[in-house]
Structure formats: C-alpha cells, structure tokens
Design an enzyme around this catalytic site. Structure first.
Site, PDB file in Angstrom:
ATOM      1  N   HIS A  28      -5.767   1.790  -4.382  1.00  0.00           N
ATOM      2  CA  HIS A  28      -4.868   1.261  -3.347  1.00  0.00           C
ATOM      3  C   HIS A  28      -4.484  -0.179  -3.668  1.00  0.00           C
ATOM      4  O   HIS A  28      -5.104  -0.841  -4.507  1.00  0.00           O
ATOM      5  CB  HIS A  28      -5.513   1.350  -1.955  1.00  0.00           C
ATOM      6  N   CYS A  55       0.816  -1.220   0.000  1.00  0.00           N
ATOM      7  CA  CYS A  55       0.000   0.000   0.000  1.00  0.00           C
ATOM      8  C   CYS A  55       0.846   1.264   0.000  1.00  0.00           C
ATOM      9  O   CYS A  55       0.645   2.170  -0.824  1.00  0.00           O
ATOM     10  CB  CYS A  55      -0.967  -0.025   1.184  1.00  0.00           C
ATOM     11  N   HIS A  63      -2.577   1.084   6.863  1.00  0.00           N
ATOM     12  CA  HIS A  63      -2.939   1.015   5.443  1.00  0.00           C
ATOM     13  C   HIS A  63      -3.161   2.424   4.910  1.00  0.00           C
ATOM     14  O   HIS A  63      -3.551   3.338   5.647  1.00  0.00           O
ATOM     15  CB  HIS A  63      -4.207   0.179   5.248  1.00  0.00           C
TER      16      HIS A  63
END
Length: 388
Positions: free
Chosen positions: A363, A303, A351
């Site tokens: 993402h 990420c 994240h």
C-alpha cells in the site's frame, strides 16, 4: 493633705472598655488583611498541561486519517471536474459545428433572396416579351419555381439548426456552471488536505528529542504487534494451503485418468489467481515510490491510485476513490482474504491496500512515506473486496 488623700478611690480598669479595645483591634486586623487581599494581584492562570507523547501520536494518526479522507474527497471532486470539462469541451465543439451550419444556411437564404429579387424586378409579361423565345420564358419560370421550393427547404433547415444551436449553447452554459462548482469543490478539498497535513507536521515539529525517541519506540511496538499478527495469519494460511494441496493430490491419485475429447476446446480466460498475480507484480514494482495525495502514477501514488493502477495492469478497471472501490466487487471477510483482494481500513473507508497473502499488503501509506509491504493489522480493518 492626708485627709484629702483618704477620699480618693483607686482607678480600676472597666471590663467593657477592655472588651471594646480587643474588638477594635480585631476589626482593624480583619480590615487590614481584607485590604491586602483585595489589593493583591490575581494569580496567573495555570499553563495548560502538555499532551503526552501517546496523546500526540493519537492526534497525528487521526490527522493523517482525516487527510486520507480529504484526499478521497479531492479525488472524487477531481474526477467530476475532469468529466465535466470533457463534456463542456464536447458541447462547445458541437456548438461551433452547429453555428457553422447556421451560417451556411443563412448564406444560402441570402443567395436565394438575391436571385428572387433579380427575377422579381421584371414582371411576367416583360419577361415573356424580352425572352429570346417562348422556351426561354418557360425555362426561367421553372427556375423561379425551383428556387422558391429550395428557399422554403432552406428556411426550414435554418430554423431547425438555429434552434438546435441555441439548445446546445444553453447546455454549454449549464455545463460551465457545473464545472465552476466542481472546481470550487476541488479547491476546497485540496486546502482541507493541506491544512490537516500542516497541522500534523506542526505537532511533530514541536516534539523534543526525548519525545521523538518515545514516539519512535511506540511506533516500533505497534509495528511489532502488527507483524506478530501477520505471522500468526501466515501460519494459518500455510496450513490451509498444505491441507488443500494434500487433498488435491489425494483426489488426483484416486480419480481415473480422463479420456481426452478433441471436440472440447482448452479452457480460455485468466483465472482470478492469474489476474491477482499480475496486479501484485505491478504493485510490487512500485515499492519505494513516494506517497503523494491525488497521484495515480507512474512516479507516485496515493492509496487508491495504487490499487487502481495495479488492477488496471491486470485488465480490470477500478473506480478512483476508496469509497467507490469498496463497491466494485464481492465482499470478503478478513479471514477469507486471498492475494489480490482489496483491504479497506477505518470506519470511514479512507484507506486501501492490496492483499498479498500471509497477513500482508502492499500500500501507499501516507504523506512522507513510500509504497511498501506492511501487515494488514497496522490499521483498523474495515473489510475486504474481491474486484474480479
């Protein structure tokens, strides 16, 4: 015979004897039952209740979140390891250069010592006697004086270089120790990620076909709810854009035309919107590439690796981990997000995604998934950051 019979008394049962017989029988029954209970095998413990599909989904989600946090630990340890390795290599190169300088100084000292030895083997009187002329004698004496001055300079340089080389060797030793510690932390983080992911895969592998269908249905419901929230957000943003455009047009109509000023240079430098557009274009081009923890491209990403690469394409350098990226800009509220902003998730900020507007982001979600567009409401939002 009859007379004898008349003296006999009939035998009647005694009450206490009857009571004794009943009590004995009761005790015997109790003893028998007690013996049977004592000799009977203990009941097997009940098997633990199988977790529900909802509980399994929550556990898998939590394991993926923990794996994401462990991935950031890995990224941080890898960054430190790479930095320390470069520093150690630089110090070792410097040590090699300084060692060569020390050796050169040592050779110079040796040549001076040999010259002095050869000159000192003959005394001044003998030197004068054997000289071809007085001028030759004075030339040799002057040469010895110069040799002595150079020798003192060489000795001082040698000592300084040797001390500097020793200092650098000590720095290199400390650097190697730190590098070893960083490599150990890197290995620990890697094993932690692998352990979390293996546990999640094991839980999913144990599901029956019916449970897998139930899990898929739960995922569809969650995605549908996230899409609904994103659609509501998109309507709000569209209305805001329309209002802003109408206001801009109104101001353009009522504002007098500006007089051009040839001395005023045209504006230079890209605006945030232009940079954000470049970052989003890069991220969009990565859609479909696999998530791989610790990866920074170009074939796969985690990420924070994706957001770092996207903003680098726009000329902005971001740190490697989510924990550092969240500090690399100005904070913005969820309601104030603009395309290009970074959106962070979970309380542990494990994240991150790149906001593209209308309640959506690009993402790299998790292992087994691919870079994709998704609603920002698919996970608990921690906050947003504008990086440029």
């Amino acid at each position: 015979m009859p007379a004898l019979a008349s003296h006999r008394k009939p035998r009647t049962p005694r009450p206490h004897a009857t009571a004794f017989g009943v009590t004995t029988a009761a005790l015997a029954s109790v003893t028998l039952l007690s013996g049977q209970s004592a000799s009977a095998a203990p009941a097997a413990p009940a098997a633990p209740a199988r977790p529900t599909v909802e509980e399994i989904r929550q556990k898998v989600d939590e394991l993926y979140r923990q794996a994401g946090a462990a991935t950031q630990e890995y990224n941080r340890a890898k960054e430190a390891t790479d930095r320390q390795r470069r520093e150690v290599d630089r110090i070792l190169d410097d040590v090699a250069r300084r060692t060569e300088a020390v050796n050169a100084s040592r050779r110079a000292l040796g040549s001076y010592a040999a010259a002095q030895y050869r000159a000192g083997a003959v005394g001044p009187t003998a030197t004068l006697i054997f000289a071809d002329s007085p001028q030759d004698y004075f030339d040799q004496t002057h040469l010895l004086d110069r040799l002595s001055a150079r020798q003192h300079t060489a000795v001082a340089a040698y000592e300084a270089q040797r001390a500097a080389a020793a200092k650098q060797r000590a720095r290199a030793a400390r650097g190697l120790t730190e590098l070893t510690a960083s490599q150990k932390a890197l290995g620990d983080s890697k094993r932690n990620v692998q352990r979390k992911l293996a546990e999640a895969r094991t839980l999913l592998a144990r599901l029956t076909a019916q449970e897998k269908a139930r899990l898929a249905e739960l995922e569809r419901r969650r995605e549908a709810e996230a899409r609904r929230k994103a659609e509501e957000r998109a309507k709000v943003e569209a209305a805001a854009r329309a209002a802003a455009e109408a206001e801009r047009e109104r101001r353009e109509r009522t504002r007098p035309a500006p007089t051009p000023d040839p001395a005023t240079p045209p504006p230079s430098g890209a605006s945030y919107e232009a940079k954000a557009a470049e970052a989003i274009a890069f991220a969009r081009a990565q859609i479909g590439k696999p998530y791989v923890w610790g990866a920074t491209g170009p074939n796969s990403y985690d990420c924070s690796g994706l957001t770092q690469a996207a903003w680098r394409a726009a000329g902005v350098d971001l740190p490697r981990t989510t924990w550092d990226q969240v500090e690399a800009g100005s904070r913005v509220t969820t309601a104030g997000l603009l395309p290009g902003d970074l959106v962070f998730f979970y309380d542990d900020i494990s994240h991150v995604g790149l906001y593209i507007g209308d309640g959506k982001m690009i993402h790299a979600p998790k292992p087994g998934a691919y870079v994709r567009e998704e609603s920002i409401y698919s996970m608990p939002i921690h906050g947003g950051v504008r990086p440029a």
